[in-house]
Design a protein around this motif. Structure first.
Motif, PDB file in Angstrom:
ATOM      1  N   ASP A 129      -8.856   4.602   3.662  1.00 32.65           N
ATOM      2  CA  ASP A 129      -8.163   3.476   2.854  1.00 32.65           C
ATOM      3  C   ASP A 129      -8.192   2.154   3.290  1.00 32.65           C
ATOM      4  O   ASP A 129      -8.523   1.581   2.444  1.00 32.65           O
ATOM      5  CB  ASP A 129      -6.754   4.167   2.550  1.00 32.65           C
ATOM      6  CG  ASP A 129      -6.051   4.371   3.551  1.00 32.65           C
ATOM      7  OD1 ASP A 129      -6.646   4.854   4.743  1.00 32.65           O
ATOM      8  OD2 ASP A 129      -4.832   4.092   3.813  1.00 32.65           O
ATOM      9  N   GLY A 135      -8.913   1.803  -2.530  1.00 34.14           N
ATOM     10  CA  GLY A 135      -7.588   2.416  -1.612  1.00 34.14           C
ATOM     11  C   GLY A 135      -7.274   3.303  -1.205  1.00 34.14           C
ATOM     12  O   GLY A 135      -6.253   3.789  -0.873  1.00 34.14           O
ATOM     13  N   ARG A 212       1.600   0.024   3.229  1.00 38.83           N
ATOM     14  CA  ARG A 212       0.480  -0.328   2.365  1.00 38.83           C
ATOM     15  C   ARG A 212       0.240  -1.978   2.079  1.00 38.83           C
ATOM     16  O   ARG A 212      -0.648  -2.510   2.034  1.00 38.83           O
ATOM     17  CB  ARG A 212       0.464   0.258   0.954  1.00 38.83           C
ATOM     18  CG  ARG A 212       0.151   1.845   1.193  1.00 38.83           C
ATOM     19  CD  ARG A 212       0.292   2.575  -0.168  1.00 38.83           C
ATOM     20  NE  ARG A 212       0.224   3.929   0.102  1.00 38.83           N
ATOM     21  CZ  ARG A 212       0.639   4.974  -0.649  1.00 38.83           C
ATOM     22  NH1 ARG A 212       0.788   4.596  -2.012  1.00 38.83           N
ATOM     23  NH2 ARG A 212       0.402   6.351  -0.533  1.00 38.83           N
ATOM     24  N   SER A 218      -1.893  -2.056  -0.750  1.00 40.02           N
ATOM     25  CA  SER A 218      -1.217  -1.924  -2.012  1.00 40.02           C
ATOM     26  C   SER A 218      -1.842  -2.524  -3.261  1.00 40.02           C
ATOM     27  O   SER A 218      -1.892  -1.831  -4.296  1.00 40.02           O
ATOM     28  CB  SER A 218       0.230  -2.799  -1.897  1.00 40.02           C
ATOM     29  OG  SER A 218       0.599  -2.872  -0.561  1.00 40.02           O
TER      30      SER A 218
END
Ligand code: PBG
Length: 332
Positions: A129, A135, A212, A218
């Motif tokens: 990630d 992500g 995140r 995020s």
């Protein structure tokens, strides 16, 4: 075990609560600095300590300041530090090649910490990630997070981390078969003493939000992680995952998030007796900090109580952003 109790007043259970001395004598579980693993965020640059808005008191540090923090953690008696990189978006690609570059942020941080603080164990994160353009922890093909090709990449990542000096590999990706593949590759390359702490029971959780932000994932994340992370309704599945990972060669297992999953911690320890860890994740940290900053709870008390709960549930240790703060208090 079923505790025996005499009839009242032969038994007055308050007797063993009467004073700090007696309470101390009968306390069943204790928290020590040795129980803590400190997750830290590393970024590029020099002399940088950048606050993370959703995690008050937590910073992204450049490699030089991460080493300094590791020296301090070592002095506090914290046995391990766990590195998470904040990767520049220009280095995020579809093939995630930065993940196994010997000179990526995480690997540079491992080498710097091993040099500055040789007695602290360095743990890593294995998942795509931070390096993935979308992500996700694995490769995405036609909207599907593919397993086997991801495992090949995770093995390359693992070897690069071991080569950099990592003591504990921390696969957080939830792909199938990764522990066996990593163990085999580590053995074949001669890294017989590198531990694997598997994120075995990792739930698709809302508690990861601030993390995140911290690693800059995020914005990147497309969709959710529910096809690989666990459903919060499941407990038997966690036992199957933990058994599977132990059989594939994990030395230690982890439950994540922590406080909302203490039943899983307890079940893991009592079923397998293996070294069991919990991750008190970013959202748990943020909730305690936010309530404390508002004066709604006693932050220090709740921090210590939440960590002791993990010990009571059978955990051998806890990954916690509170680690240095707690170690300082415990050391007086
Ligand atoms: C990613 C990873 C995550 C965390 C650790 N490794 C987030 C996620 O799965 O999205 C969460 C840690 C935290 O919230 O403190 N592989």
């Amino acid at each position: 075990m079923r505790p025996t109790v005499a009839p009242f007043p032969a038994a007055r259970l308050r007797r063993t609560r009467v004073s700090p001395a007696i309470r101390g004598m009968v306390r069943e579980n204790n928290l020590t600095a040795e129980d803590l693993i400190w997750p830290v965020f590393v970024r590029d640059g020099e002399g940088i300590e950048e606050p993370i808005a959703s995690m008050p008191g937590v910073y992204r540090r450049s490699v030089d300041l991460i080493s300094k923090a590791a020296v301090e953690a070592e002095a506090l008696g914290i046995p391990a530090i766990c590195i998470f990189p904040y990767t520049d978006s220009s280095l995020k690609t579809e093939d995630c090649a930065e993940a196994w570059s010997p000179d990526n942020l995480s690997n540079r941080a491992i080498r710097a910490i091993k040099e500055a603080a040789p007695n602290i164990a360095v743990m890593t994160d294995v998942a795509l990630d931070p390096y993935n353009i979308n992500g996700h922890d694995g490769y995405v093909e036609n909207g599907e997070i593919v397993n086997d090709r991801t495992v090949e990449a995770l093995v390359k990542m693992t070897l690069a981390q071991a080569e950099s000096g990592a003591d504990i590999i921390g696969p957080s990706d939830m792909m199938d078969g990764r522990i066996g593949a990593m163990r085999q590759a580590l053995e074949a390359a001669g890294y017989h003493n590198v531990c694997i702490m598997s994120y075995s029971a990792k739930y698709a959780s809302g508690f990861y939000g601030p993390f995140r932000d911290a690693v800059g994932a995020s914005g990147a994340l497309q969709g959710d992680k529910k096809t690989y992370q666990m459903d919060p309704g499941n407990s038997n599945e966690a036992m199957r995952l933990i058994e599977r990972d132990l059989q594939e060669g994990a030395d230690m297992v982890m439950v994540k998030p922590g406080l909302a999953y203490l039943d899983i911690c307890y079940r893991t320890k009592s079923t397998f007796g293996a070294p069991t860890f919990a991750y008190q994740v970013s959202g748990e940290y943020a909730m305690i900090k936010a309530a404390a900053q508002n004066g709604w709870i006693d932050g220090e008390k709740v921090m210590l109580e939440s960590l002791l709960a993990f010990k009571r549930a059978g955990c051998d240790g806890i990954l916690s952003y509170f680690a240095p703060e707690v170690a300082q208090i415990l050391n007086g």
